[in-house]
Scaffold this motif. Sequence first.
Motif, PDB file in Angstrom:
ATOM      1  N   VAL A 195       0.886  -1.209  -0.083  1.00 48.24           N
ATOM      2  CA  VAL A 195       0.117   0.027  -0.011  1.00 48.24           C
ATOM      3  C   VAL A 195       0.729   1.387  -0.133  1.00 48.24           C
ATOM      4  CG1 VAL A 195      -0.218   0.033   2.522  1.00 48.24           C
ATOM      5  CG2 VAL A 195      -1.923   1.190   1.309  1.00 48.24           C
ATOM      6  N   LYS A 196       2.057   1.386   0.593  1.00 49.83           N
ATOM      7  CA  LYS A 196       2.995   2.501   0.780  1.00 49.83           C
ATOM      8  C   LYS A 196       3.762   2.553  -0.610  1.00 49.83           C
ATOM      9  CE  LYS A 196       3.526   2.676   5.881  1.00 49.83           C
ATOM     10  NZ  LYS A 196       4.421   2.545   6.821  1.00 49.83           N
ATOM     11  N   LYS A 197       4.184   1.506  -1.311  1.00 46.97           N
ATOM     12  CA  LYS A 197       4.632   1.506  -2.631  1.00 46.97           C
ATOM     13  C   LYS A 197       3.495   2.031  -3.339  1.00 46.97           C
ATOM     14  CE  LYS A 197       7.384  -2.678  -1.724  1.00 46.97           C
ATOM     15  NZ  LYS A 197       7.570  -4.194  -2.038  1.00 46.97           N
ATOM     16  N   GLU A 198       2.431   1.810  -3.330  1.00 43.81           N
ATOM     17  CA  GLU A 198       1.514   2.162  -4.315  1.00 43.81           C
ATOM     18  C   GLU A 198       1.203   3.766  -4.237  1.00 43.81           C
ATOM     19  OE1 GLU A 198       0.522   0.525  -6.915  1.00 43.81           O
ATOM     20  OE2 GLU A 198       1.360  -1.071  -6.186  1.00 43.81           O
ATOM     21  N   ALA A 199       1.235   4.174  -3.057  1.00 44.54           N
ATOM     22  CA  ALA A 199       1.041   5.505  -2.593  1.00 44.54           C
ATOM     23  C   ALA A 199       2.130   6.413  -3.217  1.00 44.54           C
ATOM     24  CB  ALA A 199       1.231   5.634  -0.916  1.00 44.54           C
ATOM     25  N   VAL A 200       3.335   5.969  -3.066  1.00 45.61           N
ATOM     26  CA  VAL A 200       4.450   6.553  -3.671  1.00 45.61           C
ATOM     27  C   VAL A 200       4.367   6.845  -5.075  1.00 45.61           C
ATOM     28  CG1 VAL A 200       7.157   6.516  -4.138  1.00 45.61           C
ATOM     29  CG2 VAL A 200       6.213   6.112  -1.831  1.00 45.61           C
ATOM     30  N   LYS A 201       3.961   5.732  -5.942  1.00 47.86           N
ATOM     31  CA  LYS A 201       3.702   5.755  -7.283  1.00 47.86           C
ATOM     32  C   LYS A 201       2.550   6.789  -7.627  1.00 47.86           C
ATOM     33  CE  LYS A 201       4.047   1.224  -7.603  1.00 47.86           C
ATOM     34  NZ  LYS A 201       4.324  -0.295  -8.511  1.00 47.86           N
TER      35      LYS A 201
END
Length: 311
Positions: A104-110
């Motif tokens: 979820v944090k990786k997706e938020a960064v992207k």
Amino acid sequence: MDKQELIDCHERIKPFIHNTPVLISRLIDEMAGAHLFFKCENFQRMGAFKMRGAANAIMQLTDEQKRNGVVTHSSGNFAQALSLSAQSLGVKAYIVMPSSAPQVKKEAVKGYGGILIECESTLAAREHESERIVNKHGATFIHPSNNDHVILGQGTACKELLELHPDIDYVIAPVGGGGLVAGSALSVLYFGNHCKTIGGEPFEVDDAYRSLQSGKIETNTTTNTIADGLKTQLGDRNFPIIQKHVEEIIRVTEEEIVLSMRLIWERLKIVCEPSSAVALATVFKRREKLSNKKVGIIISGGNVDLGRLPF
């Protein structure tokens, strides 16, 4: 870092941040025996106070540095903060994250326009990858907490709180990398009225508490805490500020963190992450010292995995 620098920083970043609300709860006041003012940075853009420091750090770069972009390593809120700040300012952001970081944090960064680079989940791997990007792209490395411009930016949350409630006796902030508590301490110094700063820290990652005792930056051998935002250590830019201007650092247990987090959810009706609840747990830990005092609490963020709540 003087008073004018903090004022200039706040004016600079105002177009890119929210002046977040301050909430109160009569019931929590009664439980704590004090008058509490919750500065809700969970309502900040990207959900945490780190937007403030990230925006200020990027805005202080030269035009050439902005063209080459910025890089940081972070598995949490600063990754998102730098990504969104960079996007808002038209700058490329390279974000080094451990492959073990929540999806979820990786997706938020992207989602915020950050260029995600994954690496092994060790500090050495993060630093190596960041250095590679600096060398390849000419990007400027921005540390999540040990950077003067970041520290000043983080201090603006406390500045806003004191502008609204200038008669606060104490300000309490959670301590992880040290940027928030150092920035808050500077705001208390320059804008408080006989106000003092206290840091809150889990027993499981009590490096800041031990650093104040020993007079040098200590590290943690284990990081077994629910307060995932507080696993990082102090740096040489923020530690001297903490030494000089933070009255004490108070340690709390994992159980106390969870109870305080639940109380905030139930009584303030807001989403906060475990790291934020450390500040309220600190109030209960020092009930006698803070009795009948006006206490500002920095709710540092609200980016929590709803599938992994501790209650």
